[in-house]
Design an enzyme around this catalytic site. Structure first.
Site, short mmCIF file in Angstrom:
data_model
loop_
_atom_site.label_atom_id
_atom_site.label_comp_id
_atom_site.label_asym_id
_atom_site.label_seq_id
_atom_site.Cartn_x
_atom_site.Cartn_y
_atom_site.Cartn_z
N GLY A 38 39.56 78.23 28.47
CA GLY A 38 38.35 78.25 29.29
C GLY A 38 38.12 79.58 29.99
N ASP A 40 39.69 80.81 32.48
CA ASP A 40 40.98 81.47 32.74
C ASP A 40 41.34 82.40 31.58
OD1 ASP A 40 43.40 81.99 33.96
OD2 ASP A 40 44.28 80.01 33.62
N THR A 128 35.20 71.61 35.84
CA THR A 128 34.24 70.85 35.02
C THR A 128 34.42 71.04 33.51
OG1 THR A 128 32.51 72.54 34.99
CG2 THR A 128 32.49 71.00 36.84
N1 AR6 Z 1 32.31 82.39 32.49
C1 AR6 Z 1 31.88 81.40 33.30
N2 AR6 Z 1 32.21 80.11 33.13
C2 AR6 Z 1 32.99 79.81 32.06
C3 AR6 Z 1 33.47 80.78 31.15
C4 AR6 Z 1 33.09 82.13 31.40
N3 AR6 Z 1 33.50 83.12 30.62
N4 AR6 Z 1 34.22 80.15 30.21
C5 AR6 Z 1 34.19 78.83 30.50
N5 AR6 Z 1 33.44 78.62 31.62
P1 AR6 Z 1 37.53 75.47 32.46
P2 AR6 Z 1 38.84 73.75 34.46
C6 AR6 Z 1 33.12 77.37 32.33
O1 AR6 Z 1 37.92 74.56 31.36
O2 AR6 Z 1 38.02 72.59 34.04
C7 AR6 Z 1 42.36 76.45 31.78
O3 AR6 Z 1 43.15 76.30 30.65
C8 AR6 Z 1 33.27 76.06 31.59
O4 AR6 Z 1 32.16 75.84 30.75
O5 AR6 Z 1 37.64 76.92 32.24
O6 AR6 Z 1 38.95 74.05 35.94
C9 AR6 Z 1 43.19 76.69 33.04
O7 AR6 Z 1 44.34 77.46 32.76
C10 AR6 Z 1 33.31 75.09 32.75
O8 AR6 Z 1 31.99 74.80 33.23
O9 AR6 Z 1 38.38 75.15 33.82
C11 AR6 Z 1 43.53 75.30 33.45
O10 AR6 Z 1 44.65 74.81 32.75
C12 AR6 Z 1 34.02 75.87 33.85
O11 AR6 Z 1 34.02 77.24 33.42
C13 AR6 Z 1 42.32 74.50 33.08
O12 AR6 Z 1 41.69 75.22 32.03
C14 AR6 Z 1 35.45 75.43 34.10
O13 AR6 Z 1 36.05 75.08 32.85
C15 AR6 Z 1 41.33 74.41 34.22
O14 AR6 Z 1 40.28 73.55 33.86
#
Ligand code: AR6
Length: 185
Positions: A38, A40, A128
């Protein structure tokens, strides 16, 4: 869209948070601080190895980061000055303190950014994605936290707070909910 609330501009945009030029971008990390998928994954990929090196030092010092808490590192090659890494809650039905933990993510990230002299910050939609938080409920919590922060913060306020939504669904939710939350103010 853009809303002026007290001395702070609050914005919702659609885009990639790694491109943000605010002083701080927030990462939706996990408690290991060692990276993941994601947003991260995108931040570590675009920012380069310096970010992970600092995360590893923090791990050595304090053993990672608890859910709802936040830590700060360099932003490496990213245009921002710092990355605040916060750990959102995994959605587990909603009666396991998820809202409170997510609220803490926003407030602790803002406080840490402010401590480092930042006046602008960009948030992704924490929890999310992989963590499965319902988008609408997460947006309510995020907006409430920001409103509370702006209302309570004194002199060292954030001039600009941006919600950087990756998908159109989140952007639409934020546009609608920001309007509702601030129309009376
Ligand atoms: N810019 C902005 N938002 C983004 C981007 C980006 N480049 N890429 C994804 N999103 P997530 P979580 C959005 O899954 O649910 C990781 O493996 C995405 O569409 O990144 O908090 C960490 O290491 C979504 O709306 O984070 C943790 O293990 C939002 O960012 C776990 O995922 C958050 O999605 C955290 O899960």
């Amino acid at each position: 869209m853009e809303i002026q609330f007290k001395n702070t501009v609050i914005e919702a945009v659609q885009g990639d948070i790694t491109r943000e030029t605010t002083d701080v971008i927030v990462n939706a990390a996990n408690s290991s601080l060692l990276g993941g998928g994601g947003v991260d994954g995108a931040i570590h990929r675009a920012g380069g190895p310096e970010i992970l090196e600092e995360c590893q030092k923090i791990r050595a010092r304090q053993g990672g980061c608890a859910t709802g808490e936040a830590v700060i590192t360099t932003a490496g090659r990213l245009p921002a000055r710092y990355v605040v890494h916060t750990v959102g809650p995994v959605w587990n039905g909603g009666s396991n303190g998820e809202d409170n933990l997510l609220h803490n993510c926003y407030l602790n990230s803002l406080a840490l950014a402010n401590d480092h002299g930042a006046t602008s910050i960009s948030f992704p939609n924490i929890s999310t994605g992989i963590y499965g938080y319902p988008k609408s409920q997460a947006a309510d919590v995020a907006i409430q936290a920001i409103k509370e922060y702006v209302q309570l913060s004194g002199k060292g306020h954030m001039q600009r707070i941006r919600f950087v939504c990756y998908d159109a669904e989140n952007l639409a939710l934020y546009e609608q909910k920001l309007e509702q939350a601030f129309q009376q103010s």
